[in-house]
Design a protein around this motif. Structure first.
Motif, PDB file in Angstrom:
ATOM      1  N   LEU A  67       0.828  -1.209   0.000  1.00 10.41           N
ATOM      2  CA  LEU A  67       0.000   0.000   0.000  1.00 10.41           C
ATOM      3  C   LEU A  67       0.864   1.262   0.000  1.00 10.41           C
ATOM      4  O   LEU A  67       0.583   2.223  -0.729  1.00 10.41           O
ATOM      5  CB  LEU A  67      -0.932  -0.014   1.213  1.00 10.41           C
ATOM      6  N   MET A  71       1.148   3.985  -3.006  1.00  9.66           N
ATOM      7  CA  MET A  71       0.956   5.411  -2.740  1.00  9.66           C
ATOM      8  C   MET A  71       2.108   6.228  -3.316  1.00  9.66           C
ATOM      9  O   MET A  71       1.902   7.250  -3.981  1.00  9.66           O
ATOM     10  CB  MET A  71       0.848   5.647  -1.230  1.00  9.66           C
ATOM     11  N   ALA A 254      -3.516   2.323   3.626  1.00  7.41           N
ATOM     12  CA  ALA A 254      -4.667   2.267   2.722  1.00  7.41           C
ATOM     13  C   ALA A 254      -5.259   3.663   2.511  1.00  7.41           C
ATOM     14  O   ALA A 254      -5.645   4.023   1.395  1.00  7.41           O
ATOM     15  CB  ALA A 254      -5.723   1.320   3.295  1.00  7.41           C
ATOM     16  N   ILE A 255      -5.314   4.461   3.588  1.00  5.07           N
ATOM     17  CA  ILE A 255      -5.779   5.843   3.466  1.00  5.07           C
ATOM     18  C   ILE A 255      -4.884   6.616   2.501  1.00  5.07           C
ATOM     19  O   ILE A 255      -5.361   7.339   1.612  1.00  5.07           O
ATOM     20  CB  ILE A 255      -5.796   6.532   4.846  1.00  5.07           C
ATOM     21  N   LEU A 258      -5.404   5.529  -1.161  1.00  3.84           N
ATOM     22  CA  LEU A 258      -6.647   6.078  -1.699  1.00  3.84           C
ATOM     23  C   LEU A 258      -6.507   7.565  -2.005  1.00  3.84           C
ATOM     24  O   LEU A 258      -6.915   8.036  -3.077  1.00  3.84           O
ATOM     25  CB  LEU A 258      -7.789   5.846  -0.704  1.00  3.84           C
ATOM     26  N   CYS A 259      -5.897   8.310  -1.071  1.00  5.70           N
ATOM     27  CA  CYS A 259      -5.727   9.751  -1.286  1.00  5.70           C
ATOM     28  C   CYS A 259      -4.821  10.027  -2.479  1.00  5.70           C
ATOM     29  O   CYS A 259      -5.060  10.972  -3.251  1.00  5.70           O
ATOM     30  CB  CYS A 259      -5.149  10.408  -0.030  1.00  5.70           C
ATOM     31  N   THR A 261      -4.473   8.155  -5.117  1.00  5.59           N
ATOM     32  CA  THR A 261      -5.246   7.864  -6.324  1.00  5.59           C
ATOM     33  C   THR A 261      -6.220   9.000  -6.632  1.00  5.59           C
ATOM     34  O   THR A 261      -6.366   9.423  -7.792  1.00  5.59           O
ATOM     35  CB  THR A 261      -6.016   6.548  -6.159  1.00  5.59           C
ATOM     36  N   LEU A 262      -6.888   9.513  -5.596  1.00 10.66           N
ATOM     37  CA  LEU A 262      -7.818  10.634  -5.791  1.00 10.66           C
ATOM     38  C   LEU A 262      -7.082  11.895  -6.246  1.00 10.66           C
ATOM     39  O   LEU A 262      -7.605  12.676  -7.049  1.00 10.66           O
ATOM     40  CB  LEU A 262      -8.583  10.917  -4.493  1.00 10.66           C
TER      41      LEU A 262
END
Length: 446
Positions: A67, A71, A254-255, A258-259, A261-262
């Motif tokens: 992860l 990132m 994981a946070i 995700l951030c 990717t956004l």
């Protein structure tokens, strides 16, 4: 004759490393060979299998590694630092050494955002180095600045190496993240002081960009702050959640993934091809780490079974009973190993062998418990291993940079440039060794 087998196992490992054979396969092969030579019952093999599954493949904490890798790759492909470097050049570029300071700041931002040395070195080498050379910077100074700031990603959290350390040493990863933050920023500050010192005493080596108008700097400062908001939010969302215990390292990673990717989506750079490339690179890097972890686990268990742990404890006892002497010897060994091995290989080989010894050392009440001692030891090892990327002949950061440098930059220029950076890293290691509070003050606040 008591230590014949473990000595032979270490000698075979050294010979295998110098032969160029892949270390992961070498470790697994030696474990199998010396299990037979040591007449260890075949039933013991089941212990290795259960240890591999229990300590590596089923370890929930190690799920943070892919992860964090994902990132970092997504942030690097999102070109987060491109605009920031241009604005920092406007902010600092009108003064001698200004562009060098901008590169150091970018290195700190990228270190805290990605934690992947290869990505940071390639990014800084392609984006900043040509700009510095075009502006008239001395080759060695420019190269040293890029290499020093690019390797901060291994130390400043979130770092893959720290996740591995926390798992091997069985200490909280959140506390380890907090412990390395001040030493990492300390090294970044030393690189900045290096640039300032050169600008004061040898300004011709770091010339100013006279084409930048001073009136634009307030606007540039505002744009710099705007460009820092998103990376700062991403770093805070990951680090604060882990350090404060609001999320496990895996959940925090994981946070962050995700951030990232956004963020790529918001910048209009996310595509199926980019997503696939990022997933592929993540899989390759994760597989390399896990294969090495499995092989090192087997090697370590067999080495201890044939008397290797006792041999090392006795060897350390011969050095002297002073705890700081023992630490210095271990640091010297790791520094020398860094000339030939990657941090992953050193971590899985050295830490399981020396951690029990360090935990039992008596520092005269300097540490409250063994967990605090191991946290301090982990920070020392982390700073030490940062040099492994920069020391020839197998410093991987040197290879990364050599592959992308502009024409006219020789290997000698790279070696001359990296020398003061390695000296500063060793100075930082000495400071943390003499003043443990640099590593332990921040974790004590949470």
């Amino acid at each position: 004759m008591t230590y014949l087998l473990p000595s032979a196992m270490l000698a075979a490992l050294v010979l295998g490393i110098f032969s160029g054979y892949p270390v992961a396969f070498l470790l697994a092969g030696l474990a199998s060979l010396f299990m037979w030579l040591g007449d260890i019952p075949l039933l013991a093999f089941s212990l290795i299998v259960s240890r591999v599954f229990g300590a590596v493949l089923e370890n929930w904490i190690l799920a943070a590694i892919p992860l964090f890798i994902f990132m970092g790759i997504m942030l690097e492909k999102s070109k987060v630092a491109d605009n920031l470097l241009l604005e920092l050049e406007v902010l600092f570029g009108g003064r001698p050494g200004g562009l060098g300071l901008a590169v150091v700041l970018i290195g700190i931002v990228m270190a805290a955002s990605t934690g992947i040395v290869g990505a940071s070195i390639v990014l800084m080498g392609t984006m900043a180095l040509p700009l510095m050379l075009k502006q008239g910077y001395n080759k060695s100074v420019a190269i040293g600045t890029v290499l020093g700031s690019g390797t901060l990603g291994i130390l400043i959290p979130p770092s893959i190496m720290l996740v591995v350390f926390g798992d091997i040493l069985q200490i909280p990863i959140g506390g380890l993240f907090a412990a390395t933050l001040i030493p990492g920023l300390l090294l970044g500050g030393m690189y900045a002081l290096y640039i300032v010192g050169v600008a004061i005493f040898r300004p011709a080596k770091v010339p100013a960009n006279k084409r930048i108008a001073s009136g634009n700097r307030w606007q540039a400062l505002w744009r710099v702050l705007q460009n820092l908001v998103v990376p700062a939010f991403l770093m805070a969302s990951v680090l604060v959640s882990i350090i404060l215990g609001l999320a496990t390292p895996t959940e925090g990673a994981a946070i962050g993934a995700l951030c990232a990717t956004l963020l790529a989506l918001a910048k209009g750079r996310l595509s199926w091809r980019m997503l696939g490339d990022s997933a592929r690179e993540t899989t390759l890097m994760t597989a390399m780490i896990l294969v090495l972890a499995v092989s090192a686990t087997a090697f370590s268990l067999i080495f201890k079974r044939i008397g290797g742990q006792r041999m090392i404890e006795d060897a350390v006892g011969l050095v002297g009973s002073g705890p700081y002497t023992v630490i210095l010897v271990i640091m010297l060994l790791i520094f020398v190993l860094g000339f030939f091995l990657e941090w992953i290989e050193i971590s899985f080989l050295v830490l399981p062998l020396f951690a029990p010894i360090v935990a039992d050392l008596d520092f005269g009440g300097a540490f409250e418990n063994s967990a605090q001692t191991l946290t301090w030891f982990a920070v020392l090892v982390a700073i030490n291993l940062q040099t492994s990327f920069l020391t020839p002949p197998f410093g991987y950061a040197l290879f990364y940079l050599k592959g992308i440098v502009p024409p006219g930059v020789s290997t000698g220029d790279i070696y001359r440039g990296v020398t003061p950076i390695v000296v500063m890293q060793l100075l930082g290691l000495l400071l943390v060794l003499l003043f443990p509070a640099l590593a332990l003050w921040l974790p004590g606040k949470f």
